[in-house]
Design a protein around this motif. Sequence first.
Motif, mmCIF file in Angstrom:
data_model
loop_
_atom_site.group_PDB
_atom_site.id
_atom_site.type_symbol
_atom_site.label_atom_id
_atom_site.label_comp_id
_atom_site.label_asym_id
_atom_site.label_seq_id
_atom_site.Cartn_x
_atom_site.Cartn_y
_atom_site.Cartn_z
ATOM 1 N N ASN A 51 0.574 -1.536 -0.020
ATOM 2 C CA ASN A 51 0.307 -0.173 -0.357
ATOM 3 C C ASN A 51 0.544 0.756 -0.011
ATOM 4 O O ASN A 51 0.949 2.395 -0.577
ATOM 5 C CB ASN A 51 -0.896 -0.217 1.340
ATOM 6 N N GLU A 220 -4.839 -6.194 -6.450
ATOM 7 C CA GLU A 220 -6.271 -5.294 -5.932
ATOM 8 C C GLU A 220 -6.573 -3.973 -5.583
ATOM 9 O O GLU A 220 -7.653 -3.767 -5.014
ATOM 10 C CB GLU A 220 -6.515 -6.366 -4.607
ATOM 11 N N HIS A 221 -5.277 -3.149 -5.678
ATOM 12 C CA HIS A 221 -5.255 -2.633 -5.345
ATOM 13 C C HIS A 221 -5.838 -0.614 -5.539
ATOM 14 O O HIS A 221 -5.849 -0.529 -6.872
ATOM 15 C CB HIS A 221 -4.183 -1.767 -4.694
ATOM 16 N N PRO A 222 -7.454 -0.484 -5.007
ATOM 17 C CA PRO A 222 -7.731 0.532 -6.153
ATOM 18 C C PRO A 222 -7.518 1.438 -6.430
ATOM 19 O O PRO A 222 -7.935 2.467 -7.680
ATOM 20 C CB PRO A 222 -9.220 0.903 -5.252
ATOM 21 N N GLN A 223 -6.319 2.267 -6.532
ATOM 22 C CA GLN A 223 -5.448 3.567 -7.004
ATOM 23 C C GLN A 223 -4.688 2.713 -7.979
ATOM 24 O O GLN A 223 -4.210 3.566 -8.969
ATOM 25 C CB GLN A 223 -4.858 4.018 -5.834
ATOM 26 N N ARG A 225 -4.405 1.334 -11.978
ATOM 27 C CA ARG A 225 -5.519 1.808 -12.514
ATOM 28 C C ARG A 225 -5.430 0.329 -13.933
ATOM 29 O O ARG A 225 -5.892 0.363 -15.243
ATOM 30 C CB ARG A 225 -5.211 3.105 -13.547
ATOM 31 N N ALA A 243 -8.552 -8.405 -10.711
ATOM 32 C CA ALA A 243 -8.921 -6.941 -11.154
ATOM 33 C C ALA A 243 -9.590 -6.606 -11.879
ATOM 34 O O ALA A 243 -10.602 -5.332 -12.324
ATOM 35 C CB ALA A 243 -8.278 -7.013 -12.763
ATOM 36 N N ALA A 245 -12.703 -6.597 -10.096
ATOM 37 C CA ALA A 245 -13.266 -5.848 -8.955
ATOM 38 C C ALA A 245 -13.120 -4.282 -9.084
ATOM 39 O O ALA A 245 -14.096 -3.972 -8.338
ATOM 40 C CB ALA A 245 -12.705 -6.663 -8.373
ATOM 41 N N THR A 246 -12.554 -4.086 -9.621
ATOM 42 C CA THR A 246 -12.088 -2.153 -9.094
ATOM 43 C C THR A 246 -11.706 -2.317 -10.863
ATOM 44 O O THR A 246 -11.708 -0.968 -11.405
ATOM 45 C CB THR A 246 -10.851 -2.292 -8.771
ATOM 46 N N LYS A 248 -10.117 -2.249 -13.706
ATOM 47 C CA LYS A 248 -8.595 -2.346 -14.325
ATOM 48 C C LYS A 248 -8.141 -2.714 -15.395
ATOM 49 O O LYS A 248 -8.871 -4.518 -15.476
ATOM 50 C CB LYS A 248 -7.582 -1.895 -12.711
#
Length: 484
Positions: A51, A220-223, A225, A243, A245-246, A248
């Motif tokens: 993160n 999985e990190h939302p930031q 892209r 991927a 899920a967001t 990306k």
Amino acid sequence: MSYPANAASVAASTAQSWLAEPGDTDVSLIINPATEQTIATYRNASAEEVNAAVVRAYAARTSWGRTPPSERAELLLKIADAVEQEAEEFAVMESKNTGRPITQSRDEMPWAWDVIRFCAGAARLSHGPAAGEYANDSTSWMRREPLGVVGLITPWNYPLLMAAWKLAPALAAGNTVVIKPAELTPLTTIKLVDLMSRFLPDGVVNLVLGDGRAGQAIVEHPQVRKIALTGDVSTGRAVAAAAAATLKRTSLELGGKAPVLVFADSPVAQTARDLAEFGFSATGQDCTAACRIIVEEAAFDEFVDAYVAEVEKIRVGNPDDLGTTMGPLISERQMKRVEGFVDRARAEGASIRTGGERLARDGWFYAPTVVTDVGQDSEIVQHEVFGPVVTIQRARNDDEMLEWANGVDYGLSASVWTTNLARAMRFTRELEFGTVWVNQQIFTAAEMPFGGFKNSGYGKELSGIGLDEYSQFKHVMVKAELAP
């Protein structure tokens, strides 16, 4: 992280942050596959560290994205020059970490700085429809913009080259990155990131070390892209699902099972020499390796005899030895995988023309192996072995050769060996593979796209198309005068 005296050095500024200290339990070992000795130990990144890397990249994204392309290009050119200047250190490190012969590692080095230089130039080019009035009395134009933060996950077989293939276009397009090399072979990526950090602003390139858990945290990190992965098919499926899920974007360069079509009109002896090299380069641990040869019936016996003779000339040995032409497999796990494929094929009635066994020496060395008398539906033909094992099939005619070539789930690369131009044109058109070579294998060019069809993934690396993979395009439509 610790290094023995005979290993190439890694700058402490990057390496020390991952040093495994006494009491650390969540660690990964870097093992020299030629000796089975541990050459480095590092901590696996925690979710918090992943993160933090993404947060650094996110904070740097706006400034880097607005840096003029000419300035990004200039920095990339400086990086390419530095990689070239330090090529020997990179080559030695890559050889020790992967087990690839030092001569081959040295030969690969120009591919790394060449792609960085190409992307530096491509950063300054724009393409698309010309600005103009297309509708509604308005002027339209197109903007290329960076995606923001992209996550790069690279494989263990070509760690430096794959890092360069992903970092260069991502940075050229104005993105910031978080890169995670394979846990088995991170050394040259550590060095490359450290080298890049001499030239790039803080936060533009961020390194994460660790196993699949670190990769999953990036995906999985939302930031983040976009994810660009080179790996196996099962990993690609997992990345695509996570991927989603967001929403990306993903580029997936996955496995291969390259068909090699040898026709009777090809010069058999020369073709056998070339294919012995292309089949066992990198110990066969190459998704474009010439591992599945299909020979026209009229030339089958002559080709097999010539090919086996060439394979038996391969010198397996210590990667440091300048006479070595094939090194070890990357790990004990990979050794067991290769042994399993060959043992099962043998049990099903396949003929082992040469090799077929582990060599009695330290390190994960397996003999170069040629297998015949295998059916099109057999496991060893249908699935990627990823080791020094080549199958040879006898086909009756052009149509059967084409059917068998396309009759796998993979679609990364293929090659055609013939002096018949009409045949070459037909097969380059009808083969269902992202790259098709004629009378050669493995080579590529930064100017041309690379990527697969079917289960070999989607998305392209290299070329201007590769740069587009790290860009988003915005249509701007301006009406100068408001209606009364």
